[in-house]
Design a protein around this motif. Structure first.
Motif, short mmCIF file in Angstrom:
data_model
loop_
_atom_site.label_atom_id
_atom_site.label_comp_id
_atom_site.label_asym_id
_atom_site.label_seq_id
_atom_site.Cartn_x
_atom_site.Cartn_y
_atom_site.Cartn_z
N THR B 102 63.71 35.67 63.98
CA THR B 102 63.79 35.15 65.34
C THR B 102 63.94 36.42 66.47
O THR B 102 63.62 36.30 67.61
CB THR B 102 65.06 34.36 65.34
N HIS B 103 64.62 37.43 66.02
CA HIS B 103 64.72 38.75 66.78
C HIS B 103 63.52 39.20 67.44
O HIS B 103 63.14 39.16 68.58
CB HIS B 103 65.39 39.62 66.13
N GLU B 104 62.61 39.17 66.44
CA GLU B 104 61.16 39.96 66.82
C GLU B 104 60.66 38.58 67.93
O GLU B 104 60.04 38.99 69.03
CB GLU B 104 60.28 39.82 65.73
N THR B 105 60.64 37.23 67.53
CA THR B 105 60.05 36.35 68.04
C THR B 105 60.86 36.16 69.70
O THR B 105 60.12 36.27 70.79
CB THR B 105 60.24 34.95 67.76
N LEU B 106 62.16 36.33 69.76
CA LEU B 106 62.70 36.39 71.15
C LEU B 106 62.35 37.44 72.07
O LEU B 106 62.14 37.39 73.16
CB LEU B 106 64.35 36.06 71.01
N MET B 107 62.24 38.70 71.31
CA MET B 107 61.57 39.83 72.15
C MET B 107 60.30 39.69 72.86
O MET B 107 60.29 40.07 73.77
CB MET B 107 61.77 40.86 71.31
N ARG B 108 59.65 38.79 72.05
CA ARG B 108 58.23 38.69 72.49
C ARG B 108 58.26 37.67 73.84
O ARG B 108 57.30 37.83 74.40
CB ARG B 108 57.26 38.00 71.65
N PHE B 109 59.18 36.82 73.93
CA PHE B 109 59.31 35.92 75.13
C PHE B 109 60.29 36.03 76.20
O PHE B 109 60.84 35.37 76.56
CB PHE B 109 59.35 34.53 74.36
N ARG B 110 60.69 37.45 76.21
CA ARG B 110 61.75 37.75 77.03
C ARG B 110 61.72 37.48 78.48
O ARG B 110 62.41 36.96 79.25
CB ARG B 110 62.21 39.47 76.94
N GLU B 111 60.56 37.49 79.20
CA GLU B 111 60.17 37.07 80.32
C GLU B 111 60.37 35.66 80.62
O GLU B 111 60.41 35.08 81.94
CB GLU B 111 58.70 37.54 80.86
N ARG B 112 60.38 34.79 79.76
CA ARG B 112 60.72 33.18 79.88
C ARG B 112 62.14 32.98 79.85
O ARG B 112 62.78 31.94 79.79
CB ARG B 112 60.03 32.48 78.73
N HIS B 113 63.07 33.99 79.57
CA HIS B 113 64.45 33.69 79.39
C HIS B 113 65.47 33.95 80.59
O HIS B 113 64.81 34.74 81.43
CB HIS B 113 64.88 34.72 78.38
N ILE B 169 80.09 24.08 72.84
CA ILE B 169 79.10 25.16 73.24
C ILE B 169 78.13 24.39 74.02
O ILE B 169 77.35 23.29 73.67
CB ILE B 169 78.50 25.67 71.88
N GLN B 170 77.75 25.00 75.19
CA GLN B 170 76.51 24.40 76.10
C GLN B 170 75.65 25.70 76.39
O GLN B 170 76.30 26.63 76.75
CB GLN B 170 76.91 23.64 77.26
N VAL B 171 74.56 25.51 76.27
CA VAL B 171 73.52 26.40 76.60
C VAL B 171 72.08 26.05 77.40
O VAL B 171 71.54 24.99 76.60
CB VAL B 171 72.84 27.42 75.40
N PRO B 172 71.69 26.43 78.23
CA PRO B 172 70.38 25.81 79.05
C PRO B 172 69.03 26.30 77.91
O PRO B 172 69.18 27.29 76.98
CB PRO B 172 70.34 26.70 80.35
N LYS B 173 68.17 25.43 77.98
CA LYS B 173 66.80 25.90 77.23
C LYS B 173 66.18 27.06 78.05
O LYS B 173 66.60 27.45 79.20
CB LYS B 173 66.19 24.49 77.24
N TYR B 174 65.38 27.80 77.47
CA TYR B 174 64.51 28.67 78.22
C TYR B 174 63.97 28.27 79.29
O TYR B 174 63.68 27.01 79.71
CB TYR B 174 63.46 29.18 77.04
N LEU B 175 63.94 29.36 80.33
CA LEU B 175 63.15 28.77 81.62
C LEU B 175 61.78 28.12 81.46
O LEU B 175 61.61 27.05 82.09
CB LEU B 175 62.93 30.16 82.58
N SER B 176 61.05 28.57 80.69
CA SER B 176 59.56 27.90 80.12
C SER B 176 59.65 28.06 78.63
O SER B 176 59.89 29.22 78.12
CB SER B 176 58.46 28.53 80.93
N PRO B 177 58.86 26.90 77.96
CA PRO B 177 59.22 27.23 76.54
C PRO B 177 58.29 28.32 75.97
O PRO B 177 57.25 28.49 76.45
CB PRO B 177 58.46 25.81 76.18
N ARG B 178 58.72 28.62 74.85
CA ARG B 178 58.01 29.59 73.87
C ARG B 178 56.61 28.92 73.52
O ARG B 178 56.63 27.74 73.18
CB ARG B 178 58.78 30.28 72.91
N THR B 179 55.69 29.63 73.20
CA THR B 179 54.48 29.10 72.19
C THR B 179 54.80 29.12 70.76
O THR B 179 54.18 28.64 70.06
CB THR B 179 53.54 29.70 72.73
N ASP B 180 55.90 29.79 70.36
CA ASP B 180 56.24 30.25 68.90
C ASP B 180 57.64 30.13 68.68
O ASP B 180 58.47 30.55 69.44
CB ASP B 180 55.56 31.52 68.69
#
Lengths: 80, 289, 324
Positions: B102-113, B169-180
């Motif tokens: 999941t770390h590899e994946t979240l790093m790929r989609f950093r600009e959506r966070h 615990i409350q957390v918003p979703k990503y600003l725009s969804p990941r594709t993976d």
């Protein structure tokens, strides 16, 4: 001189370049071989390459980048 | 709580128990859908409980929409007089928090966070008032969770934390969804945790991964041979932090057909829970020991 | 008793009338998007109406037959060819062992239904042969066909013969603009009166990403929401709700911009408000919409929805009677 049209096999949205910040696959006046990619069609969240089914020179693009297209619509006209 | 009925076209009736999420709303939704199921109403095709609402799909050629509505209103009337006990099961789910996939994946989609400079769990810890990720993991894995809905895609559980609302615990979703999203990712969005049953798009924050498959359409996993979906609405879940070595061992056990999830039967009382949250939770967790 | 896939088409899947009963676990009903056309194709080749067929979207496959078979193609206008000889749609025809069934470029509609006498004999999964690609369930290995897949056929019925035809007046196709009847409800109260009127007044276009999960539309005015403090657990966007169930045909509008009508492979729930639900009678029509097709949503009452439902059932009865 004989002419040939490359026909879209699918409906969707036509793109003449692989991504917005890259150059076009082909321009008018370029020569193409059978199997060369001339554009992309976006449909159902996937992109399909449109390949030339003839060899020749591109006379004109019959649709613009990002234009909606129908299946069977001529996309590119070639001079053979 | 004010129940609202609305027809979803000619084949569905949608019942909102409450606009906001609460354990009471979920419990009422679950007990009403259980009552619909046990009534075996002719013409009812699907009974779908969710977090604070539920949905019935019916054949209006067999039971008219007006009849369907009045049957549900009767059931609601009865449900308000029943006790709030649920016979269910508690399941321990091993979680490898801050795993490499999941770390590899979240790093790929950093600009959506929302906060590209930190990881999803670092962000979630900070905005929920935890100084360190370890404290946040303790909170996420310390209390039990109710499976309040199974769905979105096949077999995916939404889980609601069984704590006082002030501690939730409350957390918003990503600003725009990941594709993976990796399969079996432990995710978080709004006030719900989830486990992604299949690989695919997703907008929930990613905290870790479980080695334990929860959906297997081929039914090769030993404990999914009877049915391909592991979770049911009403299940209670306890997350257990594990390290890489344990993760690898469980994956090997699953592949060898040897892994048995830790599952115990429990009875949950909403009234007891509301009187003494910590005490009720402790009794639930003791069952797993 | 097999057919071999020599070209898969864009996305060709095995479908029947679907697997109800598992939506509460996130497994959607699946099955043919245009069920009217699916039933018609089966009736033409003497199958049960719910036998498994192939659904080909926008582009047909090429299939090599190893046995003689009776075939019918309904739904989208995509002319079938047997070894390059043209055949008619909505009409049963024979394919001999060794021949190849392929298709011309799509002329109208979106999804063709290819029924073969005896039906496609893939294993049942939860009571259905339908493919649910997102969950890797059912159909042929839980996915769309690829080159060199081989599909078994069931035993053809005695009634299977070529030359059976369905008259054009017994077919259904969307108009231009397409009109989808919708019952307002669910979270309709979240949008302003003006936005509610705009939604029905505007002409929308099918987005190219529309698929079996949902049909997305764009081109209408952005919806304005009624002010409220968001309920606990709902999320901060005014289009968010506490995650709930999604009816088939429900119309969600994330961010208030682009409506999505959920279809046969629907996600079973989520956190977006819904304006209402496209009625069951018009779900088949959505399956025949091409990208960029102009579409209007038409407001109906529940009584109107039930009347339309009976109308569709009557047409199906007429179609059955015409083949007796």
């Amino acid at each position: 001189m004989a002419r040939h049209q490359i026909i879209s096999p699918l409906p969707g949205t036509f793109y003449n370049k692989p991504s917005p910040d890259q150059p076009s696959y082909k321009s008018e006046g370029d020569t193409v071989q059978v199997g060369d990619i001339v554009g992309l069609i976006e449909i159902m969240k996937t992109f399909h390459e449109v390949q030339s089914d003839a060899a020749g020179t591109i006379a004109s693009f019959l649709v613009d980048n990002e234009e909606p297209i129908q299946a069977g619509q001529p996309l590119v006209e070639l001079k053979l | 709580m004010k129940t609202r009925y609305s027809f979803g076209g000619d084949e569905h009736i949608f019942v909102e128990v409450d606009e906001q999420m609460s354990l009471e709303a979920f419990f009422k939704s679950l007990s009403m859908t259980n009552a619909v199921r046990s009534s075996a109403i002719t013409g009812v095709i699907e009974i779908c409980p969710s977090n604070a609402s539920f949905q019935i799909k019916f054949n209006p050629d067999v039971i008219t929409p007006a009849e369907m509505l009045s049957v549900l209103e009767e059931i609601e009337e009865k449900a308000s007089h029943t006790d709030h006990n649920l016979d269910t099961r508690i399941i321990e789910i091993p979680v490898y928090y801050q795993d490499p996939w999941t770390h590899e994946t979240l790093m790929r989609f950093r600009e959506r966070h929302q906060d590209p400079k930190v990881t999803d769990i670092e962000y979630a810890a900070r905005i929920n008032g935890y100084d360190r990720v370890e404290g946040f993991i303790d909170a996420h894995s310390g209390s039990p969770w109710f499976v309040s809905m199974v769905g979105f895609v096949a077999g995916l559980p939404f889980m609601y934390q069984m704590v006082d609302r002030s501690k939730q615990i409350q957390v918003p979703k990503y600003l725009s969804p990941r594709t993976d999203t990796p399969k079996l990712t432990i995710g978080y969005g709004g006030c719900f945790s989830c486990i992604y049953s299949v690989r695919g798009a997703g907008g929930y924050q990613m905290f870790g991964i479980t080695p334990m498959p929860i959906y297997d359409p081929n039914q090769e996993v030993s404990y999914l041979k009877d049915f391909m979906v592991f979770f049911n609405p009403g299940d209670i879940v306890k997350f257990k932090p594990i390290d890489r070595a344990t993760y690898d061992r469980i994956v090997a056990d699953v592949n060898a057909g040897l892994y048995e999830p830790k599952i115990r039967p429990v009875t949950f009382s909403l009234d007891d829970f509301q009187k003494d949250i910590d005490g009720t939770n402790q009794k639930l967790l003791d069952v797993l020991q | 008793m097999t057919i071999r896939v020599t070209q898969p088409g864009l996305s060709t899947t095995v479908q029947d009338l679907g697997r109800p009963g598992y939506f509460h676990l996130g497994i959607p009903i699946s099955g043919g998007m245009d069920r009217f056309a699916l039933r018609a194709a089966n009736l033409l080749v003497g199958n049960d109406e719910g036998a498994a067929v192939l659904e080909a979207v926008f582009m047909g496959p090429a299939l090599e037959f190893t046995v003689d078979a009776i075939v019918a193609v309904t739904g989208a206008e995509m002319t079938p060819k047997v070894d390059d000889q043209l055949r008619e749609t909505w009409t049963s025809f024979a394919v001999k062992a060794g021949q190849i069934l392929s298709f011309e470029i799509l002329k109208s509609g979106a999804r063709a239904y290819i029924a073969i006498a005896g039906g496609i004999d893939v294993p049942m999964a939860l009571g259905s042969r339908s493919t649910y690609s997102l969950g890797g369930l059912g159909g042929h290995e839980g996915r769309a066909l690829v080159v060199d897949d081989e599909l078994s056929l069931g035993q053809a019925g005695l009634g299977a013969k070529s030359g059976i035809h369905i008259a054009p007046k017994l077919r259904r196709s969307p108009g231009n603009p397409a009109e989808l009847r919708m019952l307002p409800g669910l979270y309709w109260h979240r949008v302003t009166d003006v936005s509610g009127r705009n939604f029905f007044d505007d002409t929308w276009q099918v987005a190219p990403e529309a698929d079996r999960i949902g049909y997305r539309f764009r081109g209408g005015r952005k919806l304005e929401f009624v002010d409220r403090e968001q309920p606990f657990g709902a999320g901060s966007d005014p289009s968010n709700i506490v995650d709930g169930c999604y009816p088939y045909g429900s119309v969600q509008v994330p961010g208030g911009t682009e409506p999505i009508v959920l279809h046969r492979d629907a996600v079973s729930g989520g956190g977006y408000f819904m304006l209402g639900t496209v009625i069951s009678a018009d779900m088949d029509l959505i399956g025949q919409l091409q990208p960029h097709t102009a579409t209007r949503f038409i407001e109906v009452t529940l009584e109107g929805a039930m009347k339309a439902r009976r109308g569709r059932q009557n047409l199906l009865d007429e179609l059955r009677a015409s083949l007796d």
